[in-house]
Design an enzyme around this catalytic site. Sequence first.
Site, PDB file in Angstrom:
ATOM      1  N   GLU A   1     -22.045  78.044   7.747  1.00 32.66           N
ATOM      2  CA  GLU A   1     -22.312  78.223   9.182  1.00 32.66           C
ATOM      3  C   GLU A   1     -23.460  77.326   9.645  1.00 32.66           C
ATOM      4  OE1 GLU A   1     -21.354  80.322  12.005  1.00 32.66           O
ATOM      5  OE2 GLU A   1     -19.475  80.241  10.911  1.00 32.66           O
TER       6      GLU A   1
ATOM      7  N   TYR B   1     -27.006  83.741  13.786  1.00 27.34           N
ATOM      8  CA  TYR B   1     -26.908  83.874  12.321  1.00 27.34           C
ATOM      9  C   TYR B   1     -27.137  82.512  11.649  1.00 27.34           C
ATOM     10  CZ  TYR B   1     -24.515  84.157   7.769  1.00 27.34           C
ATOM     11  OH  TYR B   1     -24.201  84.063   6.436  1.00 27.34           O
TER      12      TYR B   1
HETATM   13  P1  NAP Z   1     -22.342  91.569   3.173  1.00 27.23           P
HETATM   14  O1  NAP Z   1     -21.177  92.174   2.471  1.00 27.23           O
HETATM   15  O2  NAP Z   1     -22.435  91.669   4.659  1.00 27.23           O
HETATM   16  O3  NAP Z   1     -23.677  92.229   2.552  1.00 27.23           O
HETATM   17  C1  NAP Z   1     -24.920  92.106   3.170  1.00 27.23           C
HETATM   18  C2  NAP Z   1     -25.943  92.930   2.396  1.00 27.23           C
HETATM   19  O4  NAP Z   1     -27.229  92.759   3.004  1.00 27.23           O
HETATM   20  C3  NAP Z   1     -25.658  94.436   2.372  1.00 27.23           C
HETATM   21  O5  NAP Z   1     -25.837  94.884   1.058  1.00 27.23           O
HETATM   22  C4  NAP Z   1     -26.750  95.000   3.275  1.00 27.23           C
HETATM   23  O6  NAP Z   1     -27.181  96.293   2.920  1.00 27.23           O
HETATM   24  C5  NAP Z   1     -27.878  94.011   2.987  1.00 27.23           C
HETATM   25  N1  NAP Z   1     -28.944  94.084   3.991  1.00 27.23           N
HETATM   26  C6  NAP Z   1     -28.810  94.017   5.338  1.00 27.23           C
HETATM   27  N2  NAP Z   1     -30.020  94.165   5.917  1.00 27.23           N
HETATM   28  C7  NAP Z   1     -30.931  94.328   4.935  1.00 27.23           C
HETATM   29  C8  NAP Z   1     -32.336  94.553   4.910  1.00 27.23           C
HETATM   30  N3  NAP Z   1     -33.077  94.646   6.040  1.00 27.23           N
HETATM   31  N4  NAP Z   1     -32.951  94.677   3.712  1.00 27.23           N
HETATM   32  C9  NAP Z   1     -32.227  94.622   2.554  1.00 27.23           C
HETATM   33  N5  NAP Z   1     -30.884  94.417   2.516  1.00 27.23           N
HETATM   34  C10 NAP Z   1     -30.252  94.279   3.691  1.00 27.23           C
HETATM   35  O7  NAP Z   1     -22.489  90.019   2.799  1.00 27.23           O
HETATM   36  P2  NAP Z   1     -21.754  89.176   1.638  1.00 27.23           P
HETATM   37  O8  NAP Z   1     -20.455  88.716   2.143  1.00 27.23           O
HETATM   38  O9  NAP Z   1     -21.861  89.932   0.358  1.00 27.23           O
HETATM   39  O10 NAP Z   1     -22.694  87.885   1.576  1.00 27.23           O
HETATM   40  C11 NAP Z   1     -23.850  87.856   0.753  1.00 27.23           C
HETATM   41  C12 NAP Z   1     -24.825  86.826   1.311  1.00 27.23           C
HETATM   42  O11 NAP Z   1     -24.208  85.544   1.325  1.00 27.23           O
HETATM   43  C13 NAP Z   1     -25.264  87.077   2.745  1.00 27.23           C
HETATM   44  O12 NAP Z   1     -26.596  86.656   2.862  1.00 27.23           O
HETATM   45  C14 NAP Z   1     -24.365  86.188   3.572  1.00 27.23           C
HETATM   46  O13 NAP Z   1     -24.985  85.845   4.796  1.00 27.23           O
HETATM   47  C15 NAP Z   1     -24.207  85.002   2.643  1.00 27.23           C
HETATM   48  N6  NAP Z   1     -22.964  84.244   2.760  1.00 27.23           N
HETATM   49  C16 NAP Z   1     -21.763  84.892   2.689  1.00 27.23           C
HETATM   50  C17 NAP Z   1     -20.587  84.165   2.737  1.00 27.23           C
HETATM   51  C18 NAP Z   1     -19.250  84.850   2.650  1.00 27.23           C
HETATM   52  O14 NAP Z   1     -18.242  84.196   2.986  1.00 27.23           O
HETATM   53  N7  NAP Z   1     -19.171  86.068   2.194  1.00 27.23           N
HETATM   54  C19 NAP Z   1     -20.641  82.770   2.844  1.00 27.23           C
HETATM   55  C20 NAP Z   1     -21.883  82.140   2.892  1.00 27.23           C
HETATM   56  C21 NAP Z   1     -23.041  82.897   2.820  1.00 27.23           C
HETATM   57  P3  NAP Z   1     -26.806  97.644   3.736  1.00 27.23           P
HETATM   58  O15 NAP Z   1     -25.690  98.257   2.969  1.00 27.23           O
HETATM   59  O16 NAP Z   1     -28.043  98.453   3.675  1.00 27.23           O
HETATM   60  O17 NAP Z   1     -26.420  97.250   5.123  1.00 27.23           O
HETATM   61  O1  G4F Z   2     -14.350  86.518   9.158  1.00 24.65           O
HETATM   62  P1  G4F Z   2     -15.339  85.993  10.107  1.00 24.65           P
HETATM   63  O2  G4F Z   2     -16.142  86.990  10.862  1.00 24.65           O
HETATM   64  O3  G4F Z   2     -16.250  85.003   9.269  1.00 24.65           O
HETATM   65  P2  G4F Z   2     -17.231  83.810   9.709  1.00 24.65           P
HETATM   66  O4  G4F Z   2     -17.648  83.934  11.110  1.00 24.65           O
HETATM   67  O5  G4F Z   2     -16.570  82.530   9.310  1.00 24.65           O
HETATM   68  O6  G4F Z   2     -18.504  84.102   8.791  1.00 24.65           O
HETATM   69  C1  G4F Z   2     -18.362  84.411   7.409  1.00 24.65           C
HETATM   70  O7  G4F Z   2     -18.421  83.220   6.659  1.00 24.65           O
HETATM   71  C2  G4F Z   2     -19.670  82.502   6.736  1.00 24.65           C
HETATM   72  C3  G4F Z   2     -19.534  81.253   5.884  1.00 24.65           C
HETATM   73  O8  G4F Z   2     -18.962  80.219   6.632  1.00 24.65           O
HETATM   74  C4  G4F Z   2     -20.769  83.413   6.221  1.00 24.65           C
HETATM   75  F1  G4F Z   2     -21.953  82.758   6.228  1.00 24.65           F
HETATM   76  C5  G4F Z   2     -20.841  84.667   7.080  1.00 24.65           C
HETATM   77  O9  G4F Z   2     -21.838  85.526   6.557  1.00 24.65           O
HETATM   78  C6  G4F Z   2     -19.497  85.379   7.037  1.00 24.65           C
HETATM   79  O10 G4F Z   2     -19.279  85.858   5.737  1.00 24.65           O
HETATM   80  O11 G4F Z   2     -14.626  85.050  11.171  1.00 24.65           O
HETATM   81  C7  G4F Z   2     -13.811  83.959  10.767  1.00 24.65           C
HETATM   82  C8  G4F Z   2     -13.099  83.403  11.978  1.00 24.65           C
HETATM   83  C9  G4F Z   2     -14.014  83.075  13.155  1.00 24.65           C
HETATM   84  O12 G4F Z   2     -13.590  81.887  13.743  1.00 24.65           O
HETATM   85  C10 G4F Z   2     -13.785  84.238  14.136  1.00 24.65           C
HETATM   86  O13 G4F Z   2     -14.026  83.908  15.510  1.00 24.65           O
HETATM   87  O14 G4F Z   2     -12.182  84.390  12.468  1.00 24.65           O
HETATM   88  C11 G4F Z   2     -12.315  84.484  13.892  1.00 24.65           C
HETATM   89  N1  G4F Z   2     -11.834  85.810  14.295  1.00 24.65           N
HETATM   90  C12 G4F Z   2     -10.728  86.018  15.100  1.00 24.65           C
HETATM   91  N2  G4F Z   2     -10.567  87.329  15.323  1.00 24.65           N
HETATM   92  C13 G4F Z   2     -12.361  86.993  14.001  1.00 24.65           C
HETATM   93  C14 G4F Z   2     -11.571  87.963  14.640  1.00 24.65           C
HETATM   94  N3  G4F Z   2     -13.423  87.337  13.235  1.00 24.65           N
HETATM   95  C15 G4F Z   2     -13.707  88.661  13.090  1.00 24.65           C
HETATM   96  N4  G4F Z   2     -14.744  89.014  12.308  1.00 24.65           N
HETATM   97  N5  G4F Z   2     -12.955  89.630  13.720  1.00 24.65           N
HETATM   98  C16 G4F Z   2     -11.878  89.347  14.507  1.00 24.65           C
HETATM   99  O15 G4F Z   2     -11.238  90.232  15.072  1.00 24.65           O
END
Ligand code: NAP
Ligand code: G4F
Length: 328
Positions: A128, A154
């Site tokens: 992002e 974000y």
């Molecule tokens: P996620 O499922 O949304 O998990 C986020 C975690 O952050 C939850 O365990 C949440 O805990 C914790 N958290 C939120 N606020 C907090 C606070 N104030 N203090 C301590 N913990 C807190 O995210 P994920 O998909 O596992 O992603 C892990 C990390 O990688 C994130 O930083 C995300 O931004 C980054 N990332 C994700 C993706 C992806 O595609 N998944 C890609 C690039 C980067 P609670 O249960 O307490 O809410």
């Molecule tokens: O699944 P999304 O919410 O993921 P997004 O915005 O790509 O972000 C995720 O990936 C990032 C890495 O590139 C992480 F850093 C971030 O923490 C997170 O894990 O949305 C994906 C796409 C977007 O274009 C959104 O506008 O799907 C589109 N979308 C369409 N309808 C929707 C929806 N997204 C969500 N969440 N919900 C909908 O109903």
Amino acid sequence: MKKKALITGITGQDGGHLAQLLHKKGYKIYGIIRGQSNPKREQIENEFPYVELIEADLIDQSSLVRAFQACKPDEVYNLGAISHVGYSFKDPQITAEITGKGVVNMLEAIRLTDSDNKVRFYQASTSEMFGGTDYNRPKKGYNEDSPFHPRSPYGVAKLYGHWITKNYRESYGMYALSGILFNHEGERRGIEFVTRKITDGVAKIKAGKQKFIELGDLWPKRDWGYAGDYVEGMWLMLQQDKPKDYVLATGEAHTIEEFLDIAFREVGINDWRPYVKQNPAFMRPAEVDYLLGDPSRAEKELGWERKVDFPGLVKLMVQHDLKLQLDK
Ligand code: NAP
Ligand code: G4F
């Protein structure tokens, strides 16, 4: 002596996959959990009895210092964040506090407690930060040297986390790095993200419990991989002699429509259009059109490889959600 790892975000998608991986590798694992009575605590305790939970919050520096003093980790994975892009527009300040400033709180807590400068720190950076705008979109995909142009509160908060991690590495010689990860999904994905929202909806439609799925924009493209493959990459990054940032991605981008195609076909529905309604409530003030990553450096230097391809990912998620419906 067992290696010790501390994970923030233990209740999230990646926290769960990483805990499983590090447990297999023989680590002693500590997980930071926030809140007086976090509703996910019981689930985490049942699923990961080998993880020792420590109460702390990324916005509370003193709680983080206490956590480091209590467990003295060798490796730290900072996965905690407000991670939902759409939500970050609704609450930009708390996103800045947790997703941005939370990173410097972690780095300072390490600096204050790690007098030998031994701790290895992983920061969860994100694609992002690139923003997927026309002018900065390289043909082969974004790599570690591509310019940033975040398009959400974000993305902006994550960019602060990214640069402050680099700054602590350069200023204090800390072993601190960022993994710039493209979207990764799977059976642990939160229901608020588009992939899981679709696979959960498809399973409920198949089970006769839901009539349609409401979504926002369907044309954006994402580089979607499997979360289990990506946590392996996180771990590999922290095993290198020198700290360096790496992109993890698949090198393929697909639209949400393509995701819908495969997901619905998996349950025998060839045309998903009658089952999907568009709702502007799920559209964002600024969209990221097209994210494609180039993982060449990670493949070459870390030997990282992904095992699950795009159709495999969609099918795995649909099958998981179908089973959840059948088990109910
Ligand atoms: P996620 O499922 O949304 O998990 C986020 C975690 O952050 C939850 O365990 C949440 O805990 C914790 N958290 C939120 N606020 C907090 C606070 N104030 N203090 C301590 N913990 C807190 O995210 P994920 O998909 O596992 O992603 C892990 C990390 O990688 C994130 O930083 C995300 O931004 C980054 N990332 C994700 C993706 C992806 O595609 N998944 C890609 C690039 C980067 P609670 O249960 O307490 O809410
Ligand atoms: O699944 P999304 O919410 O993921 P997004 O915005 O790509 O972000 C995720 O990936 C990032 C890495 O590139 C992480 F850093 C971030 O923490 C997170 O894990 O949305 C994906 C796409 C977007 O274009 C959104 O506008 O799907 C589109 N979308 C369409 N309808 C929707 C929806 N997204 C969500 N969440 N919900 C909908 O109903």
